[in-house]
Design a protein around this motif. Structure first.
Motif, PDB file in Angstrom:
ATOM      1  N   GLU A  69      45.440  34.958  44.472  1.00  0.00           N
ATOM      2  CA  GLU A  69      46.609  34.149  44.154  1.00  0.00           C
ATOM      3  C   GLU A  69      46.194  32.817  43.526  1.00  0.00           C
ATOM      4  O   GLU A  69      45.116  32.292  43.818  1.00  0.00           O
ATOM      5  CB  GLU A  69      47.419  33.850  45.422  1.00  0.00           C
ATOM      6  N   VAL A  70      47.066  32.271  42.696  1.00  0.00           N
ATOM      7  CA  VAL A  70      46.869  30.942  42.109  1.00  0.00           C
ATOM      8  C   VAL A  70      47.966  30.018  42.616  1.00  0.00           C
ATOM      9  O   VAL A  70      49.154  30.344  42.516  1.00  0.00           O
ATOM     10  CB  VAL A  70      46.923  30.996  40.572  1.00  0.00           C
ATOM     11  N   ARG A  71      47.561  28.884  43.174  1.00  0.00           N
ATOM     12  CA  ARG A  71      48.513  27.863  43.624  1.00  0.00           C
ATOM     13  C   ARG A  71      48.109  26.533  43.001  1.00  0.00           C
ATOM     14  O   ARG A  71      46.932  26.310  42.691  1.00  0.00           O
ATOM     15  CB  ARG A  71      48.528  27.757  45.150  1.00  0.00           C
ATOM     16  N   LEU A  72      49.077  25.659  42.833  1.00  0.00           N
ATOM     17  CA  LEU A  72      48.823  24.353  42.237  1.00  0.00           C
ATOM     18  C   LEU A  72      49.036  23.238  43.246  1.00  0.00           C
ATOM     19  O   LEU A  72      50.049  23.220  43.954  1.00  0.00           O
ATOM     20  CB  LEU A  72      49.746  24.125  41.038  1.00  0.00           C
ATOM     21  N   ASP A  73      48.041  22.331  43.336  1.00  0.00           N
ATOM     22  CA  ASP A  73      48.152  21.036  44.008  1.00  0.00           C
ATOM     23  C   ASP A  73      48.169  21.090  45.531  1.00  0.00           C
ATOM     24  O   ASP A  73      47.838  20.099  46.178  1.00  0.00           O
ATOM     25  CB  ASP A  73      49.378  20.257  43.510  1.00  0.00           C
ATOM     26  N   SER A  74      48.541  22.197  46.129  1.00  0.00           N
ATOM     27  CA  SER A  74      48.525  22.323  47.587  1.00  0.00           C
ATOM     28  C   SER A  74      48.441  23.793  47.962  1.00  0.00           C
ATOM     29  O   SER A  74      49.100  24.639  47.343  1.00  0.00           O
ATOM     30  CB  SER A  74      49.783  21.707  48.207  1.00  0.00           C
ATOM     31  N   ARG A  75      47.656  24.095  48.999  1.00  0.00           N
ATOM     32  CA  ARG A  75      47.561  25.486  49.463  1.00  0.00           C
ATOM     33  C   ARG A  75      48.869  25.975  50.064  1.00  0.00           C
ATOM     34  O   ARG A  75      49.093  27.181  50.183  1.00  0.00           O
ATOM     35  CB  ARG A  75      46.452  25.623  50.515  1.00  0.00           C
ATOM     36  N   SER A  76      49.746  25.041  50.430  1.00  0.00           N
ATOM     37  CA  SER A  76      51.016  25.443  51.029  1.00  0.00           C
ATOM     38  C   SER A  76      52.098  25.708  49.985  1.00  0.00           C
ATOM     39  O   SER A  76      53.183  26.211  50.313  1.00  0.00           O
ATOM     40  CB  SER A  76      51.509  24.371  52.006  1.00  0.00           C
ATOM     41  N   ASN A  77      51.823  25.363  48.707  1.00  0.00           N
ATOM     42  CA  ASN A  77      52.793  25.666  47.657  1.00  0.00           C
ATOM     43  C   ASN A  77      52.808  27.159  47.361  1.00  0.00           C
ATOM     44  O   ASN A  77      51.813  27.852  47.555  1.00  0.00           O
ATOM     45  CB  ASN A  77      52.463  24.886  46.378  1.00  0.00           C
ATOM     46  N   ALA A  78      53.936  27.649  46.888  1.00  0.00           N
ATOM     47  CA  ALA A  78      54.064  29.068  46.562  1.00  0.00           C
ATOM     48  C   ALA A  78      53.135  29.424  45.406  1.00  0.00           C
ATOM     49  O   ALA A  78      52.900  28.603  44.502  1.00  0.00           O
ATOM     50  CB  ALA A  78      55.503  29.397  46.182  1.00  0.00           C
ATOM     51  N   PRO A  79      52.588  30.634  45.395  1.00  0.00           N
ATOM     52  CA  PRO A  79      51.742  31.046  44.265  1.00  0.00           C
ATOM     53  C   PRO A  79      52.533  31.044  42.957  1.00  0.00           C
ATOM     54  O   PRO A  79      53.718  31.392  42.929  1.00  0.00           O
ATOM     55  CB  PRO A  79      51.316  32.473  44.635  1.00  0.00           C
ATOM     56  N   ILE A  80      51.862  30.653  41.874  1.00  0.00           N
ATOM     57  CA  ILE A  80      52.485  30.758  40.556  1.00  0.00           C
ATOM     58  C   ILE A  80      52.164  32.098  39.903  1.00  0.00           C
ATOM     59  O   ILE A  80      52.720  32.442  38.853  1.00  0.00           O
ATOM     60  CB  ILE A  80      52.041  29.611  39.635  1.00  0.00           C
ATOM     61  N   GLY A  81      51.277  32.866  40.510  1.00  0.00           N
ATOM     62  CA  GLY A  81      50.935  34.188  40.012  1.00  0.00           C
ATOM     63  C   GLY A  81      49.874  34.818  40.891  1.00  0.00           C
ATOM     64  O   GLY A  81      49.198  34.122  41.668  1.00  0.00           O
ATOM     65  N   SER A  82      49.715  36.134  40.796  1.00  0.00           N
ATOM     66  CA  SER A  82      48.712  36.832  41.606  1.00  0.00           C
ATOM     67  C   SER A  82      48.480  38.220  41.033  1.00  0.00           C
ATOM     68  O   SER A  82      49.267  38.720  40.232  1.00  0.00           O
ATOM     69  CB  SER A  82      49.181  36.954  43.063  1.00  0.00           C
ATOM     70  N   PHE A  83      47.375  38.831  41.464  1.00  0.00           N
ATOM     71  CA  PHE A  83      47.163  40.247  41.179  1.00  0.00           C
ATOM     72  C   PHE A  83      46.521  40.900  42.394  1.00  0.00           C
ATOM     73  O   PHE A  83      45.861  40.236  43.207  1.00  0.00           O
ATOM     74  CB  PHE A  83      46.311  40.476  39.924  1.00  0.00           C
ATOM     75  N   ALA A  84      46.718  42.200  42.508  1.00  0.00           N
ATOM     76  CA  ALA A  84      46.142  42.971  43.607  1.00  0.00           C
ATOM     77  C   ALA A  84      44.809  43.572  43.172  1.00  0.00           C
ATOM     78  O   ALA A  84      44.623  43.936  42.002  1.00  0.00           O
ATOM     79  CB  ALA A  84      47.093  44.071  44.037  1.00  0.00           C
ATOM     80  N   ILE A  85      43.883  43.653  44.116  1.00  0.00           N
ATOM     81  CA  ILE A  85      42.581  44.235  43.825  1.00  0.00           C
ATOM     82  C   ILE A  85      42.113  45.071  45.010  1.00  0.00           C
ATOM     83  O   ILE A  85      42.332  44.701  46.173  1.00  0.00           O
ATOM     84  CB  ILE A  85      41.538  43.132  43.481  1.00  0.00           C
ATOM     85  N   ALA A  86      41.520  46.208  44.699  1.00  0.00           N
ATOM     86  CA  ALA A  86      40.892  47.057  45.712  1.00  0.00           C
ATOM     87  C   ALA A  86      39.504  47.437  45.183  1.00  0.00           C
ATOM     88  O   ALA A  86      39.012  46.827  44.233  1.00  0.00           O
ATOM     89  CB  ALA A  86      41.753  48.282  45.986  1.00  0.00           C
ATOM     90  N   ASN A  87      38.889  48.432  45.770  1.00  0.00           N
ATOM     91  CA  ASN A  87      37.520  48.793  45.421  1.00  0.00           C
ATOM     92  C   ASN A  87      37.378  49.064  43.917  1.00  0.00           C
ATOM     93  O   ASN A  87      38.114  49.863  43.355  1.00  0.00           O
ATOM     94  CB  ASN A  87      37.105  50.040  46.205  1.00  0.00           C
ATOM     95  N   THR A  88      36.432  48.373  43.273  1.00  0.00           N
ATOM     96  CA  THR A  88      36.159  48.573  41.847  1.00  0.00           C
ATOM     97  C   THR A  88      34.930  49.431  41.612  1.00  0.00           C
ATOM     98  O   THR A  88      34.529  49.638  40.465  1.00  0.00           O
ATOM     99  CB  THR A  88      35.958  47.217  41.139  1.00  0.00           C
ATOM    100  N   GLY A  89      34.307  49.894  42.688  1.00  0.00           N
ATOM    101  CA  GLY A  89      33.088  50.682  42.577  1.00  0.00           C
ATOM    102  C   GLY A  89      31.869  49.999  43.167  1.00  0.00           C
ATOM    103  O   GLY A  89      30.785  50.575  43.171  1.00  0.00           O
ATOM    104  N   GLY A  90      32.046  48.780  43.666  1.00  0.00           N
ATOM    105  CA  GLY A  90      30.933  48.075  44.287  1.00  0.00           C
ATOM    106  C   GLY A  90      31.097  46.581  44.187  1.00  0.00           C
ATOM    107  O   GLY A  90      31.860  46.070  43.361  1.00  0.00           O
ATOM    108  N   TRP A  91      30.366  45.835  45.034  1.00  0.00           N
ATOM    109  CA  TRP A  91      30.491  44.383  45.070  1.00  0.00           C
ATOM    110  C   TRP A  91      29.950  43.721  43.808  1.00  0.00           C
ATOM    111  O   TRP A  91      30.198  42.526  43.580  1.00  0.00           O
ATOM    112  CB  TRP A  91      29.779  43.824  46.307  1.00  0.00           C
ATOM    113  N   GLN A  92      29.215  44.451  42.982  1.00  0.00           N
ATOM    114  CA  GLN A  92      28.771  43.923  41.691  1.00  0.00           C
ATOM    115  C   GLN A  92      29.274  44.793  40.527  1.00  0.00           C
ATOM    116  O   GLN A  92      28.717  44.776  39.442  1.00  0.00           O
ATOM    117  CB  GLN A  92      27.245  43.813  41.656  1.00  0.00           C
ATOM    118  N   SER A  93      30.351  45.507  40.750  1.00  0.00           N
ATOM    119  CA  SER A  93      30.993  46.297  39.695  1.00  0.00           C
ATOM    120  C   SER A  93      32.176  45.485  39.173  1.00  0.00           C
ATOM    121  O   SER A  93      33.274  45.515  39.740  1.00  0.00           O
ATOM    122  CB  SER A  93      31.455  47.651  40.249  1.00  0.00           C
ATOM    123  N   TRP A  94      31.939  44.749  38.082  1.00  0.00           N
ATOM    124  CA  TRP A  94      32.841  43.679  37.660  1.00  0.00           C
ATOM    125  C   TRP A  94      33.945  44.166  36.739  1.00  0.00           C
ATOM    126  O   TRP A  94      33.746  45.046  35.910  1.00  0.00           O
ATOM    127  CB  TRP A  94      32.045  42.553  36.995  1.00  0.00           C
TER     128      TRP A  94
END
Length: 457
Positions: free
Chosen positions: A394-419
């Motif tokens: 998630e991306v938030r501006l100016d405070s962690r308590s502010n609502a996100p201005i956008g986000s994306f979901a992520i799950a396994n991509t094939g490994g911790w270094q599979s970019w």
């Protein structure tokens, strides 16, 4: 093999408009500064001549030999090499004209470029462009018309059963005389897959100013490898109306489209088939009129750039600051909670935030978005999370308590270094802000690594 979007839309029929006089440009336009011409045809030649055999292959019949029937789309016409269907007009245009005989049989024209190696130079951009007037017919008289300007992956030649994995770029499609241009990407597997086949990933818009049928418009596709993630973009008269990012698709899907020899260009006017039928039921009909050509002024393939590598991502200074539009190293935060760092194997080297989980966060101070609003966020991420574990970046501006201005979901991509570079839309942002990356998951397990992120317009 264009099996088309099944668009659930009802459009009121329009009155048939008569054919208008059409004009070609004097020549293929000079490319803008920094661009160079790879290949082009301005269709100069005597009235009634076939297009250049050095540039074009004329397709005939109801399908490629050994390929799917009716070109894989259900279209009904027979393509011919007759100048009745396919001819220069003596004024710098190619006319592709569907005809109907007394028994109701339709014929039309289809050409494809001899060259099948059109792709961007490494680190550069490729553009495929044409100036076209669609068949000047609308309403019930247009039912079944399906003009198109498109490109297919070179491995399709001689195989004909590897669609859509080899890639297809529909630069301009139109059906049933509707004042719209469709831009569509076909990829992956059929049916379903990452490109939602047989529909594809597409969108449409009305032609700017005059209708698509009543005037020439310029249709353009760009394949940009100068940015990360790479991007496909569609334009009409210079106005972008569709894009697909490399980060939206699985790595193998993109590689299957992008790593082969290149693409060949096609122009045709089909009659009937899956796409026109999806919008208006069975087509063509008795009221469909023949003899309305698609008029093509020129086709040009151009490129720019290449031969250089993308500059390495920049990092804000320790005290914060920096442009939102430069790549920001994720480990350069001014404050964080729950994250660690490790050496990355991703291109460019350096370090990444490692094995981030629910509730973790990082702050980047004084990021300058300028006065032109950002609308997109892209992060370079990898995940070796177990099956069933996923989360939100998630991306938030100016405070962690502010609502996100956008986000994306992520799950396994094939490994911790599979970019993978993953984009997300964000609310419009201008000015200078502290940017927070926050991480949310319904599971306690770590779910993502982050190498860098950036913003775009």
């Amino acid at each position: 093999m264009r099996t088309r979007p099944l668009i659930a839309a009802l459009l009121a029929p329009l009155l048939v408009t008569g054919a208008l006089a059409v004009a070609a440009q004097a020549s293929v336009p000079t490319p803008p500064a920094g661009w160079s011409t790879v290949w082009s045809d301005d269709f100069n030649g005597p009235n009634g001549a076939l297009p250049s055999g050095a540039n074009w292959i004329i397709d005939t019949g109801h399908g490629y030999p050994g390929g799917p029937g009716n070109w894989g789309t259900g279209e009904i016409q027979n393509y011919t090499n007759s100048t009745s269907n396919l001819a220069l007009d003596g004024s710098g245009n190619l006319l592709i004209t569907p005809r109907r005989d007394g028994a109701g049989n339709w014929t039309s024209g289809r050409v494809e470029s001899q060259r099948s190696d059109f792709k961007p130079p490494a680190g550069g951009v490729l553009a495929i462009e044409s100036r076209i007037q669609m068949p000047n017919v609308t309403g019930n008289a247009a039912l079944g018309y399906w003009p198109a300007f498109w490109a297919l992956g070179a491995p399709y030649r001689g195989n004909y059963w590897n669609w859509p994995g080899i890639g297809e770029f529909d630069i301009m499609e139109n059906v049933n005389g509707i004042n719209s241009v469709w831009g569509v990407l076909h990829c992956g597997v059929n049916p379903g897959g990452p490109c939602n086949e047989t529909t594809g990933l597409g969108t449409s818009r009305a032609c700017p100013g005059s209708s698509c049928q009543s005037a020439f418009h310029t249709y353009r596709f760009e394949w940009d490898t100068s940015v990360s993630p790479n991007q496909f973009r569609w334009y009409v008269d210079g106005q972008q109306f569709h894009s697909v990012s490399q980060g939206q698709l699985p790595a193998d899907t993109w590689a299957n489209m992008a790593s082969h020899a290149g693409y060949f260009v096609l122009l045709n006017v089909a009659i009937g088939g899956a796409f026109p039928d999806a919008l208006n039921g069975p087509t063509p009909r008795a009221e469909t009129v023949p003899d309305r050509p698609m008029v093509v002024d020129y086709v040009a393939v151009t490129s720019k750039g290449g031969g250089t590598t993308t500059p390495p991502p920049t990092t804000p200074p320790p005290g914060g600051g920096g442009s939102a539009y430069s790549a920001i190293q994720a480990e350069s935060s001014q404050q964080q909670s729950g994250t660690g760092v490790e050496t990355t194997s991703d291109t460019g080297g350096g370090q990444n935030l490692m094995q981030v989980g629910n509730g973790d966060w990082a702050r980047y101070s004084g990021i300058d978005f300028g006065s032109s609003a950002a609308h997109q966020f892209v992060a370079r991420v990898a995940s070796g999370a177990a099956g069933g574990v996923s989360g939100l970046v998630e991306v938030r501006l100016d405070s962690r308590s502010n609502a996100p201005i956008g986000s994306f979901a992520i799950a396994n991509t094939g490994g911790w270094q599979s970019w993978r570079s993953v984009p997300a839309n964000i609310s419009a942002v201008t000015g200078v802000h502290d940017v927070y990356l926050t991480f949310t998951s319904g599971q306690p397990a770590d779910f993502v690594n982050v190498n860098w992120f950036t913003f775009g317009h």
